[in-house]
Design a protein around this motif. Structure first.
Motif, PDB file in Angstrom:
ATOM      1  N   ILE A   2     -36.681 -14.156  78.153  1.00 26.51           N
ATOM      2  CA  ILE A   2     -35.335 -13.645  77.945  1.00 26.51           C
ATOM      3  C   ILE A   2     -34.569 -14.632  77.068  1.00 26.51           C
ATOM      4  CG2 ILE A   2     -33.202 -12.883  79.053  1.00 26.51           C
ATOM      5  CD1 ILE A   2     -35.012 -12.723  81.673  1.00 26.51           C
ATOM      6  N   ILE A   3     -34.101 -14.172  75.929  1.00 22.81           N
ATOM      7  CA  ILE A   3     -33.288 -14.988  75.023  1.00 22.81           C
ATOM      8  C   ILE A   3     -31.832 -14.572  75.193  1.00 22.81           C
ATOM      9  CG2 ILE A   3     -32.823 -15.588  72.621  1.00 22.81           C
ATOM     10  CD1 ILE A   3     -35.745 -14.966  72.001  1.00 22.81           C
ATOM     11  N   PHE A   4     -30.989 -15.548  75.494  1.00 18.84           N
ATOM     12  CA  PHE A   4     -29.569 -15.265  75.736  1.00 18.84           C
ATOM     13  C   PHE A   4     -28.742 -16.124  74.788  1.00 18.84           C
ATOM     14  CE2 PHE A   4     -25.526 -15.798  78.074  1.00 18.84           C
ATOM     15  CZ  PHE A   4     -25.222 -14.471  78.326  1.00 18.84           C
ATOM     16  N   ASP A   5     -27.866 -15.488  73.999  1.00 26.79           N
ATOM     17  CA  ASP A   5     -27.056 -16.236  73.037  1.00 26.79           C
ATOM     18  C   ASP A   5     -25.776 -15.467  72.746  1.00 26.79           C
ATOM     19  OD1 ASP A   5     -26.182 -17.652  70.498  1.00 26.79           O
ATOM     20  OD2 ASP A   5     -28.097 -18.643  70.812  1.00 26.79           O
ATOM     21  N   VAL A   6     -24.737 -16.194  72.400  1.00 26.62           N
ATOM     22  CA  VAL A   6     -23.462 -15.559  72.077  1.00 26.62           C
ATOM     23  C   VAL A   6     -23.395 -15.138  70.612  1.00 26.62           C
ATOM     24  CG1 VAL A   6     -22.222 -17.662  71.421  1.00 26.62           C
ATOM     25  CG2 VAL A   6     -20.961 -15.761  72.492  1.00 26.62           C
ATOM     26  N   TYR A   7     -24.268 -15.726  69.797  1.00 21.82           N
ATOM     27  CA  TYR A   7     -24.243 -15.457  68.355  1.00 21.82           C
ATOM     28  C   TYR A   7     -25.397 -14.521  68.004  1.00 21.82           C
ATOM     29  CZ  TYR A   7     -24.011 -16.385  63.314  1.00 21.82           C
ATOM     30  OH  TYR A   7     -23.902 -16.251  61.948  1.00 21.82           O
ATOM     31  N   GLU A   8     -25.085 -13.271  67.662  1.00 22.21           N
ATOM     32  CA  GLU A   8     -26.125 -12.254  67.520  1.00 22.21           C
ATOM     33  C   GLU A   8     -27.047 -12.475  66.324  1.00 22.21           C
ATOM     34  OE1 GLU A   8     -22.490 -10.412  65.435  1.00 22.21           O
ATOM     35  OE2 GLU A   8     -22.934 -11.794  67.072  1.00 22.21           O
ATOM     36  N   ASN A   9     -26.563 -13.071  65.246  1.00 24.56           N
ATOM     37  CA  ASN A   9     -27.407 -13.242  64.060  1.00 24.56           C
ATOM     38  C   ASN A   9     -28.603 -14.144  64.340  1.00 24.56           C
ATOM     39  OD1 ASN A   9     -25.602 -11.641  62.750  1.00 24.56           O
ATOM     40  ND2 ASN A   9     -24.724 -13.232  61.462  1.00 24.56           N
ATOM     41  N   GLY A  38     -24.314 -12.578  74.993  1.00 27.05           N
ATOM     42  CA  GLY A  38     -23.272 -12.853  75.977  1.00 27.05           C
ATOM     43  C   GLY A  38     -22.949 -14.329  76.007  1.00 27.05           C
ATOM     44  N   SER A  39     -21.961 -14.686  76.817  1.00 21.09           N
ATOM     45  CA  SER A  39     -21.521 -16.074  76.919  1.00 21.09           C
ATOM     46  C   SER A  39     -21.806 -16.619  78.307  1.00 21.09           C
ATOM     47  CB  SER A  39     -20.018 -16.172  76.631  1.00 21.09           C
ATOM     48  OG  SER A  39     -19.539 -17.472  76.921  1.00 21.09           O
ATOM     49  N   VAL A  40     -22.228 -17.876  78.371  1.00 32.60           N
ATOM     50  CA  VAL A  40     -22.469 -18.525  79.663  1.00 32.60           C
ATOM     51  C   VAL A  40     -21.158 -18.742  80.403  1.00 32.60           C
ATOM     52  CG1 VAL A  40     -24.617 -19.652  78.951  1.00 32.60           C
ATOM     53  CG2 VAL A  40     -22.424 -20.816  78.563  1.00 32.60           C
ATOM     54  N   ARG A  41     -20.023 -18.576  79.720  1.00 31.66           N
ATOM     55  CA  ARG A  41     -18.711 -18.722  80.354  1.00 31.66           C
ATOM     56  C   ARG A  41     -18.315 -17.476  81.144  1.00 31.66           C
ATOM     57  NH1 ARG A  41     -15.545 -21.020  75.065  1.00 31.66           N
ATOM     58  NH2 ARG A  41     -13.736 -20.237  76.201  1.00 31.66           N
ATOM     59  N   ASP A  42     -19.057 -16.400  80.939  1.00 30.97           N
ATOM     60  CA  ASP A  42     -18.752 -15.123  81.590  1.00 30.97           C
ATOM     61  C   ASP A  42     -19.600 -15.007  82.860  1.00 30.97           C
ATOM     62  OD1 ASP A  42     -18.416 -12.500  82.384  1.00 30.97           O
ATOM     63  OD2 ASP A  42     -18.561 -11.670  80.355  1.00 30.97           O
ATOM     64  N   SER A  43     -19.009 -15.308  84.010  1.00 33.11           N
ATOM     65  CA  SER A  43     -19.764 -15.330  85.264  1.00 33.11           C
ATOM     66  C   SER A  43     -20.306 -13.950  85.632  1.00 33.11           C
ATOM     67  CB  SER A  43     -18.901 -15.879  86.398  1.00 33.11           C
ATOM     68  OG  SER A  43     -17.639 -15.236  86.420  1.00 33.11           O
ATOM     69  N   ARG A  44     -19.548 -12.890  85.339  1.00 36.28           N
ATOM     70  CA  ARG A  44     -20.035 -11.544  85.639  1.00 36.28           C
ATOM     71  C   ARG A  44     -21.282 -11.211  84.815  1.00 36.28           C
ATOM     72  NH1 ARG A  44     -14.129  -8.726  85.323  1.00 36.28           N
ATOM     73  NH2 ARG A  44     -14.081 -10.158  83.569  1.00 36.28           N
ATOM     74  N   ARG A  45     -21.262 -11.623  83.528  1.00 30.58           N
ATOM     75  CA  ARG A  45     -22.429 -11.377  82.668  1.00 30.58           C
ATOM     76  C   ARG A  45     -23.638 -12.167  83.166  1.00 30.58           C
ATOM     77  NH1 ARG A  45     -25.708  -8.318  79.953  1.00 30.58           N
ATOM     78  NH2 ARG A  45     -26.189  -8.929  77.801  1.00 30.58           N
TER      79      ARG A  45
END
Length: 652
Positions: free
Chosen positions: A320-327, A350-357
């Motif tokens: 699973i790759i998780f990043d806030v910058y889509e490019n 998504g952002s690691v700052r978003d606890s719901r995400r």
């Protein structure tokens, strides 16, 4: 309906093949006629009629048979300009087979012709049919050695197979406006010899004199098997010249036949580090990652994307790759799907700052291993936005770690930095906060008090039901939290090497903050391999420290890079000292003075013993720090300084 669109055009090679067939048909007829003519003293009138009649009756059938044999030997599909010894040997064999069959058939089946007819005819047949095929190759060769003022004059270092391949590629490729004028090799037995007309003028001690004598403008280092120290010594000599430098990457390209001018790369600064690349034994990593669900936060960044590449190569159950910058995330997604089509790959934004995400992610995919690389890393930018550094780095790490803990994650590996040691900038202080968060989580878990870890969420009410459901999990948490600390990586986003290269391409100046500033360097693949390996050693709570080797002076690095680009520092390209940037210090430390150092099974990986601090007090202070960060409080540095006692903001 017109059939004009259905007509097939004759391919270029087919037209060439038909032309060659007609030539071969004529050449074979002519070769044996000349043989017969020579046998009878070059006088046509003296040739007996029965020999002439026999020639006329058999030669056309033999010529057609020979052309068919040539077709079987693929003589009509060769590329003329690249004809070499294997092709010439194949042509000769095909001719020899045809000649022998013609001789045996003529002797035992037909009326016998003079022996010299077959001998001379066969020799002339080989000469005529082979000569035309190598004629174009010679034309290309002679054209390549013609004087052309627009050609760059090249010195080749390495008189082995790789060097010879590069030499031939330069000569055979019309688009390459270069000419090899001399060769350097340290083997004295090769000196004063020639490779395809190019002199081997001496060893490394003769580089400077040869450059002057032959007016060299470009140097190709074509020794793929050379060790790092020897390569460094050669490049150290070459960088003192004004010549452009290129190098064959290594043995991989040589073994796979990828030896050509297009495969030559600009000499990278890591070539001057003078050490062999670190090659970690990844067997333990394979066993650790195999068939597990792995999450990489910040997976599109320099470190994160390399983590994804190496994880994908170790057979995970799911990546699973998780990043806030889509490019960036999209780029690594395309790369991995092409290279590993069978990989179960999920790319999430998504952002690691978003606890719901984060809760949604962990609830859905239940990752067993987390590599947490998501962070703001740029020191000067974070000095201007200190609250963002705390929100993203510290609080983002907290939220991700908490979600991992409450969803049964086995191991959480934080990617830290040497800037966390005695930090003088808010970025380093925020990363030290991340390390302290990891240590606090681990301490609470080992005490069996994971439920006491505060729930730091800006929208706690929306997660209350979810947390209540997971409360039972907190009684038996087994997650191991560790951090891995290392210095600068060559070529990462925002690192000095790409910046220096752009400044050199623009004609300068190259901006160095201070003449005495030093840093530790490692390549991205090296650092990531050791990060993954360190993760397998984890027992919980450790701060792993990677051995970065010797420190490198940035001023020296900039000057070497200018020289490798074919310029003289302070003459062609100016160096400007701009002063330390906000939060920057002259040197980085890998350990705090209070930390001890414990060895692991790998001599390149060490464990820093944690500095004790009051865990409960620290965790309670984080709630106030988070609220202040989201309110963008102007006194953020002072607040952080009270928590991270080793943080001493630089007075820039």
């Amino acid at each position: 309906m017109s059939n004009r669109g259905n007509k097939k055009q004759i391919a270029h090679w087919q037209a060439i093949a038909m032309g060659l067939m007609l030539y071969d048909l004529f050449a074979i007829h002519f070769a044996y006629f000349v043989a017969l003519w020579l046998r009878f003293d070059c006088a046509f009138t003296t040739i007996p009629q029965h020999f002439l009649k026999q020639y006329i009756l058999t030669i056309t059938c033999y010529a057609v048979f020979t052309i068919g044999l040539f077709w079987l030997f693929r003589m009509y599909r060769a590329v003329w300009r690249f004809v070499s010894y294997p092709e010439v040997l194949r042509y000769t064999c095909a001719n020899a087979i045809a000649i022998i069959i013609y001789f045996l058939f003529g002797v035992f089946v037909l009326k016998r012709m003079p022996i010299t007819y077959y001998v001379w005819g066969g020799m002339l047949q080989i000469a005529f049919t082979v000569a035309v095929r190598v004629l174009y190759r010679f034309a290309v060769y002679f054209k390549s050695i013609e004087k052309d003022d627009r050609q760059k004059r090249v010195m080749l270092i390495g008189a082995g197979n790789a060097g010879q391949m590069i030499l031939r590629d330069i000569r055979n490729t019309v688009a390459i406006r270069e000419k090899v004028v001399c060769i350097i090799d340290d083997d004295p037995n090769k000196w004063n010899c020639y490779i395809e007309g190019v002199p081997i003028v001496g060893g490394r001690d003769d580089i400077f004199s040869a450059i002057e004598k032959y007016n060299v403008q470009k140097i190709y280092l074509a020794i793929p098997s050379v060790n790092a120290q020897t390569k460094k010594e050669l490049l150290t000599i070459c960088k003192e010249t004004k010549c452009e430098l290129k190098s064959l990457p290594g043995m991989y390209q040589f073994v796979n036949g990828q030896v050509s001018v297009s495969n030559m790369r600009n000499v990278a600064i890591e070539d001057l580090l003078g050490r062999e690349p670190i090659k970690a034994d990844m067997k333990e990593v394979f066993e650790f990652i195999n068939d597990k669900v792995v999450l990489v936060t910040g997976g599109g960044g320099s470190i994160g994307s390399e983590l994804c590449r190496q994880i994908a190569a170790h057979n995970p159950k799911q990546l699973i790759i998780f990043d806030v910058y889509e490019n960036n995330a999209y780029d690594i997604q395309l790369e991995l799907r092409k290279k590993y089509p069978e990989l179960d790959l999920q790319v999430l934004i998504g952002s690691v700052r978003d606890s719901r995400r984060m809760y949604e992610l962990f609830e859905t995919y239940r990752p067993q291993i987390v590599y947490h690389a998501a962070a703001h890393k740029h020191v000067p930018l974070m000095e201007d936005s200190p609250c963002e550094a705390i929100k993203n780095n510290a609080i983002g790490t907290y939220k991700t770690a908490y979600a991992a803990m409450t969803h049964g994650c086995q191991r959480f590996v934080l990617i830290s930095t040497d800037k966390a040691v005695n930090p003088t900038n808010i970025m380093g202080a925020s990363k030290r906060l991340c390390e302290m968060i990891i240590q606090s989580f681990d301490a609470k878990i080992k005490e069996g008090k994971a439920a006491e870890i505060p729930q730091l969420f800006t929208h706690e009410s929306s997660l209350k039901d979810t947390l209540d459901k997971n409360s039972e999990l907190l009684k038996d948490v087994k997650t191991e939290f560790v951090a891995v600390r290392f210095g600068n990586v060559l070529g990462s986003n925002g690192s000095v090497i790409p910046i220096f290269k752009k400044q050199i391409e623009a004609g300068g100046p190259v901006c160095v903050t201070h003449p005495d500033i030093v840093r530790y360097f490692m390549t991205i693949p090296e650092a990531v391999s050791l990060v993954m390996l360190a993760g397998t050693y984890a027992k919980g709570g450790e701060i792993f420290v990677l051995d970065m080797g010797s420190e490198v002076k940035i001023d020296t690095l900039a000057r070497n890079l200018i020289k490798l680009s074919g310029f003289k520092p302070d003459v062609d390209i100016k160096i400007e000292y701009t002063g330390l940037r906000p939060g920057e210090k002259l040197y980085e430390e890998k350990l705090m003075a209070e930390e001890g150092l414990r060895k692991t099974d790998n001599e390149l990986i060490h464990i820093g013993m944690p500095i004790p601090f009051e865990t409960d007090e620290f965790l309670s202070n984080l709630d106030d720090l988070m609220i202040a960060a989201y309110k963008n409080s102007p006194d953020m540095r002072e607040r952080v300084q009270k928590i991270v006692t080793t943080y001493h903001p630089a007075d820039n």
